[in-house]
Design an enzyme around this catalytic site. Sequence first.
Site, PDB file in Angstrom:
ATOM      1  N   TRP A 158       0.810  -1.219   0.000  1.00  0.00           N
ATOM      2  CA  TRP A 158       0.000   0.000   0.000  1.00  0.00           C
ATOM      3  C   TRP A 158       0.845   1.271   0.000  1.00  0.00           C
ATOM      4  CZ3 TRP A 158       1.796   2.672   4.056  1.00  0.00           C
ATOM      5  CH2 TRP A 158       2.317   1.943   5.118  1.00  0.00           C
ATOM      6  N   ASN A 159       2.145   1.175   0.306  1.00  0.00           N
ATOM      7  CA  ASN A 159       2.850   2.447   0.573  1.00  0.00           C
ATOM      8  C   ASN A 159       3.239   3.208  -0.686  1.00  0.00           C
ATOM      9  OD1 ASN A 159       4.803   0.527  -0.057  1.00  0.00           O
ATOM     10  ND2 ASN A 159       6.321   1.390   1.338  1.00  0.00           N
ATOM     11  N   LYS A 182      -2.429  -8.301  -7.780  1.00  0.00           N
ATOM     12  CA  LYS A 182      -3.241  -8.170  -6.572  1.00  0.00           C
ATOM     13  C   LYS A 182      -2.693  -7.000  -5.767  1.00  0.00           C
ATOM     14  CE  LYS A 182      -3.063  -9.265  -2.490  1.00  0.00           C
ATOM     15  NZ  LYS A 182      -3.752  -8.039  -1.970  1.00  0.00           N
ATOM     16  N   PRO A 183      -3.338  -5.837  -5.845  1.00  0.00           N
ATOM     17  CA  PRO A 183      -2.868  -4.686  -5.081  1.00  0.00           C
ATOM     18  C   PRO A 183      -3.248  -4.835  -3.604  1.00  0.00           C
ATOM     19  CG  PRO A 183      -4.866  -4.107  -6.250  1.00  0.00           C
ATOM     20  CD  PRO A 183      -4.525  -5.505  -6.658  1.00  0.00           C
ATOM     21  N   ALA A 184      -2.696  -3.977  -2.768  1.00  0.00           N
ATOM     22  CA  ALA A 184      -3.021  -4.012  -1.344  1.00  0.00           C
ATOM     23  C   ALA A 184      -4.466  -3.573  -1.133  1.00  0.00           C
ATOM     24  CB  ALA A 184      -2.081  -3.109  -0.570  1.00  0.00           C
ATOM     25  N   GLY A 238       6.570  -6.432  -0.367  1.00  0.00           N
ATOM     26  CA  GLY A 238       5.843  -6.339   0.894  1.00  0.00           C
ATOM     27  C   GLY A 238       6.731  -6.769   2.043  1.00  0.00           C
ATOM     28  N   SER A 239       6.111  -7.238   3.106  1.00  0.00           N
ATOM     29  CA  SER A 239       6.881  -7.576   4.309  1.00  0.00           C
ATOM     30  C   SER A 239       7.653  -8.877   4.126  1.00  0.00           C
ATOM     31  CB  SER A 239       5.922  -7.727   5.491  1.00  0.00           C
ATOM     32  OG  SER A 239       5.059  -8.833   5.259  1.00  0.00           O
ATOM     33  N   GLU A 260      10.812  -8.161  -3.061  1.00  0.00           N
ATOM     34  CA  GLU A 260      11.246  -6.859  -2.554  1.00  0.00           C
ATOM     35  C   GLU A 260      10.642  -6.725  -1.169  1.00  0.00           C
ATOM     36  OE1 GLU A 260      13.514  -5.242  -5.817  1.00  0.00           O
ATOM     37  OE2 GLU A 260      13.295  -4.826  -3.689  1.00  0.00           O
ATOM     38  N   LEU A 261      11.473  -6.929  -0.137  1.00  0.00           N
ATOM     39  CA  LEU A 261      10.931  -7.115   1.200  1.00  0.00           C
ATOM     40  C   LEU A 261      11.307  -5.972   2.143  1.00  0.00           C
ATOM     41  CD1 LEU A 261      11.601 -10.967   1.416  1.00  0.00           C
ATOM     42  CD2 LEU A 261       9.579  -9.761   0.534  1.00  0.00           C
ATOM     43  N   CYS A 294      10.261   1.404   2.473  1.00  0.00           N
ATOM     44  CA  CYS A 294      11.164   0.284   2.751  1.00  0.00           C
ATOM     45  C   CYS A 294      12.609   0.744   2.848  1.00  0.00           C
ATOM     46  CB  CYS A 294      11.035  -0.751   1.662  1.00  0.00           C
ATOM     47  SG  CYS A 294      11.399  -0.068   0.029  1.00  0.00           S
ATOM     48  N   GLU A 391      11.795  -2.871  11.743  1.00  0.00           N
ATOM     49  CA  GLU A 391      11.454  -1.771  10.844  1.00  0.00           C
ATOM     50  C   GLU A 391      10.296  -0.995  11.481  1.00  0.00           C
ATOM     51  OE1 GLU A 391       9.562  -3.204   7.258  1.00  0.00           O
ATOM     52  OE2 GLU A 391      10.752  -1.825   6.070  1.00  0.00           O
TER      53      GLU A 391
HETATM   54  N1  LIG Z   1      11.653  -3.761  -0.835  1.00  0.00           N
HETATM   55  C1  LIG Z   1      10.712  -3.000  -1.368  1.00  0.00           C
HETATM   56  O1  LIG Z   1      10.809  -2.549  -2.523  1.00  0.00           O
HETATM   57  C2  LIG Z   1       9.490  -2.674  -0.574  1.00  0.00           C
HETATM   58  C3  LIG Z   1       8.636  -1.704  -1.085  1.00  0.00           C
HETATM   59  C4  LIG Z   1       7.486  -1.386  -0.333  1.00  0.00           C
HETATM   60  C5  LIG Z   1       7.216  -2.032   0.875  1.00  0.00           C
HETATM   61  N2  LIG Z   1       8.071  -2.971   1.324  1.00  0.00           N
HETATM   62  C6  LIG Z   1       7.827  -3.623   2.601  1.00  0.00           C
HETATM   63  O2  LIG Z   1       6.427  -3.962   2.724  1.00  0.00           O
HETATM   64  C7  LIG Z   1       6.032  -3.835   4.094  1.00  0.00           C
HETATM   65  C8  LIG Z   1       4.836  -2.917   4.210  1.00  0.00           C
HETATM   66  O3  LIG Z   1       3.878  -3.239   3.231  1.00  0.00           O
HETATM   67  P1  LIG Z   1       2.605  -4.098   3.633  1.00  0.00           P
HETATM   68  O4  LIG Z   1       2.218  -3.837   5.030  1.00  0.00           O
HETATM   69  O5  LIG Z   1       1.577  -3.923   2.573  1.00  0.00           O
HETATM   70  O6  LIG Z   1       3.188  -5.580   3.535  1.00  0.00           O
HETATM   71  P2  LIG Z   1       2.366  -6.939   3.568  1.00  0.00           P
HETATM   72  O7  LIG Z   1       3.362  -8.000   3.347  1.00  0.00           O
HETATM   73  O8  LIG Z   1       1.480  -7.036   4.744  1.00  0.00           O
HETATM   74  O9  LIG Z   1       1.390  -6.869   2.269  1.00  0.00           O
HETATM   75  C9  LIG Z   1       1.928  -6.740   0.987  1.00  0.00           C
HETATM   76  C10 LIG Z   1       0.930  -7.333  -0.004  1.00  0.00           C
HETATM   77  O10 LIG Z   1       0.819  -8.721   0.278  1.00  0.00           O
HETATM   78  C11 LIG Z   1      -0.550  -9.072   0.439  1.00  0.00           C
HETATM   79  N3  LIG Z   1      -0.626 -10.225   1.326  1.00  0.00           N
HETATM   80  C12 LIG Z   1      -0.546 -10.261   2.668  1.00  0.00           C
HETATM   81  N4  LIG Z   1      -0.633 -11.536   3.114  1.00  0.00           N
HETATM   82  C13 LIG Z   1      -0.778 -12.323   1.992  1.00  0.00           C
HETATM   83  C14 LIG Z   1      -0.917 -13.714   1.750  1.00  0.00           C
HETATM   84  N5  LIG Z   1      -0.930 -14.609   2.766  1.00  0.00           N
HETATM   85  N6  LIG Z   1      -1.039 -14.158   0.466  1.00  0.00           N
HETATM   86  C15 LIG Z   1      -1.029 -13.278  -0.562  1.00  0.00           C
HETATM   87  N7  LIG Z   1      -0.895 -11.944  -0.413  1.00  0.00           N
HETATM   88  C16 LIG Z   1      -0.766 -11.476   0.867  1.00  0.00           C
HETATM   89  C17 LIG Z   1      -1.209  -7.826   0.967  1.00  0.00           C
HETATM   90  O11 LIG Z   1      -2.583  -7.868   0.739  1.00  0.00           O
HETATM   91  C18 LIG Z   1      -0.494  -6.769   0.123  1.00  0.00           C
HETATM   92  O12 LIG Z   1      -1.086  -6.715  -1.153  1.00  0.00           O
HETATM   93  C19 LIG Z   1       7.227  -3.284   4.827  1.00  0.00           C
HETATM   94  O13 LIG Z   1       7.954  -4.323   5.433  1.00  0.00           O
HETATM   95  C20 LIG Z   1       8.066  -2.661   3.716  1.00  0.00           C
HETATM   96  O14 LIG Z   1       9.442  -2.608   4.042  1.00  0.00           O
HETATM   97  C21 LIG Z   1       9.217  -3.301   0.639  1.00  0.00           C
HETATM   98  O1  LIG Z   2       8.893   1.456   0.013  1.00  0.00           O
HETATM   99  C1  LIG Z   2       9.527   1.016  -0.901  1.00  0.00           C
HETATM  100  C2  LIG Z   2       9.726   1.777  -2.171  1.00  0.00           C
HETATM  101  O2  LIG Z   2      10.463   0.957  -3.053  1.00  0.00           O
HETATM  102  C3  LIG Z   2      10.391   3.061  -1.847  1.00  0.00           C
HETATM  103  S1  LIG Z   2      10.948   3.946  -3.229  1.00  0.00           S
HETATM  104  O3  LIG Z   2       9.848   4.844  -3.636  1.00  0.00           O
HETATM  105  O4  LIG Z   2      11.270   2.997  -4.310  1.00  0.00           O
HETATM  106  O5  LIG Z   2      12.126   4.681  -2.765  1.00  0.00           O
END
Ligand SMILES: NC(=O)c1ccc[n+]([C@@H]2O[C@H](COP(=O)([O-])OP(=O)(O)OC[C@H]3O[C@@H](n4cnc5c(N)ncnc54)[C@H](O)[C@@H]3O)[C@@H](O)[C@H]2O)c1
Ligand SMILES: O=C[C@H](O)CS(=O)(=O)O
Length: 489
Positions: A158-159, A182-184, A238-239, A260-261, A294, A391
């Site tokens: 979502w971020n 599948k978006p957030a 995501g996470s 990308e975590l 992230c 984090e």
């Molecule tokens: N490395 C990167 O480029 C990057 C970029 C943005 C965010 N992040 C990380 O993402 C985290 C925050 O984002 P968040 O809270 O949306 O993360 P999240 O992992 O909770 O959710 C990410 C996506 O995964 C989906 N999801 C959750 N559980 C699932 C499952 N069991 N099966 C399938 N899909 C599922 C969510 O609906 C969402 O669309 C932070 O840890 C951040 O560091 C990393």
């Molecule tokens: O949160 C993660 C994103 O990848 C940050 S950025 O916009 O790419 O810097």
Amino acid sequence: MSLELKNPELLRDRAYINGQWTTAGSGKTFEVTNPANGEHLVSVPDMDDTDTRIAIEAAEAAWPAWRSTPAKERANILKKWFNLLMENQEDLARLMTAEQGKPLAESRGEVGYGASFIEWFAEEAKRAYGDVIPGHGKDKRIVVIKQPVGVVAAITPWNFPIAMITRKVAPALAAGCPVVIKPAEDTPLSALAITALAEQAGVPAGLVNVITCSKPNAVAVGGELTGNPIVRKVSFTGSTPVGKLLMRQASDTVKKVSLELGGNAPFIVFDDADLDAAVAGLMASKYRNTGQTCVCANRVYVQSGVYDAFVEKLKAAVSKMVVGAGLEGETHQGPLINQAALDKVKRHIADATAKGAKVALGGQAHALGGTFFEPTILTGATQDMLIASEETFGPVAPLFRFETEEDAIAMANDSEFGLSAYFYSTNIHRVWHVAEALESGMIGVNEGIISTEVAPFGGVKESGLGREGSHYGLDEYMELKYLCLGGMR
Ligand SMILES: NC(=O)c1ccc[n+]([C@@H]2O[C@H](COP(=O)([O-])OP(=O)(O)OC[C@H]3O[C@@H](n4cnc5c(N)ncnc54)[C@H](O)[C@@H]3O)[C@@H](O)[C@H]2O)c1
Ligand SMILES: O=C[C@H](O)CS(=O)(=O)O
């Protein structure tokens, strides 16, 4: 609240499968709300594994025509899509601020950043080069070609509701792959809006599919995306815990996986740093998107000789930040995405102060209420605090004091994460030594904002696998094929 869109068509309340705007097979929907005030924005389909299977099969059906479309034609469609995002930048920004909460200026920036991946991969589409290798025998000729991997599942956070999608969909389409997104659940509107523009740009039916679903249904949708053998690639942002789960699920059918975590970025200020530049860099890195990125600085290590001066300079800068709802005027910081995010920020501050840290600025929920929080600076942070190992994903800068370069490197590397890292020094010998010693996929040297479409974005250790953006990003969606021609005269 009226979103005041110039193009109301961009506000969609249907998901998108096989070129059709559609409801969930169950008829179920879920609400999308504005985190700044809790207001209902729109309800969208709450889809499940059955809807997902339909989308995957539509993607598979659309693939042959797309993979045989000349790269230049794929590139031209991507360029049209890029142009449409930029022409609709203000509307897309308003939609993003409404559903995600970031300041409008940041949303405008993200639309441009997200669009830049489409522009970049429109060009990269034409450069999926292979190899001709000198044969291992007189009658042998060796050729290596690149081919699209197949149906791609993209699961995004979502971020950054646009950029995290285009950073996957643009290279996938450029490589010749169809995508199921599948978006957030917090931010589906941006995904649907850019998909409407993809449709307008001429992306053929079945190539881009969007499955919207609530958090409870994400498990079933994700299970189908990672388990269906038609899907050949899973690209997740995501996470780290969810990334590990999806990687395990995808292993049953040996899918290619890009992850990308999470991050836990160290931000190191040496005594030979330009302190004003370091403060500016920390402001940009730490407080962007209310600290919900992230690559945010998560731990700030300051060498003893400049610690006190740095604290004062940082306090002066942070105290000027304007907190508020992004659609009600120019702000520097919006609300946190939800109550759980706010609770985590409070938990990290409480743990740190209980272990000896001091609140130098902020530290409280903002007077605006809801999920608004004061931009915060902590001093006296130590490695045993939660804020050092987790984090925070919020507007809190914990300052740690260090004595030697070796101490700083050891503390910075004391994490299972390795996405981004930053340090400020004017000593070129120190710059090379520290850059090579830090365990991170990306490093900002005298720079707090490093994300760009031209460079490889990604982490090491438990921050992920693979790279997005740059010329490296296309290969994530391609397979190498080696041809050995024998019996040649
Ligand atoms: N490395 C990167 O480029 C990057 C970029 C943005 C965010 N992040 C990380 O993402 C985290 C925050 O984002 P968040 O809270 O949306 O993360 P999240 O992992 O909770 O959710 C990410 C996506 O995964 C989906 N999801 C959750 N559980 C699932 C499952 N069991 N099966 C399938 N899909 C599922 C969510 O609906 C969402 O669309 C932070 O840890 C951040 O560091 C990393
Ligand atoms: O949160 C993660 C994103 O990848 C940050 S950025 O916009 O790419 O810097």
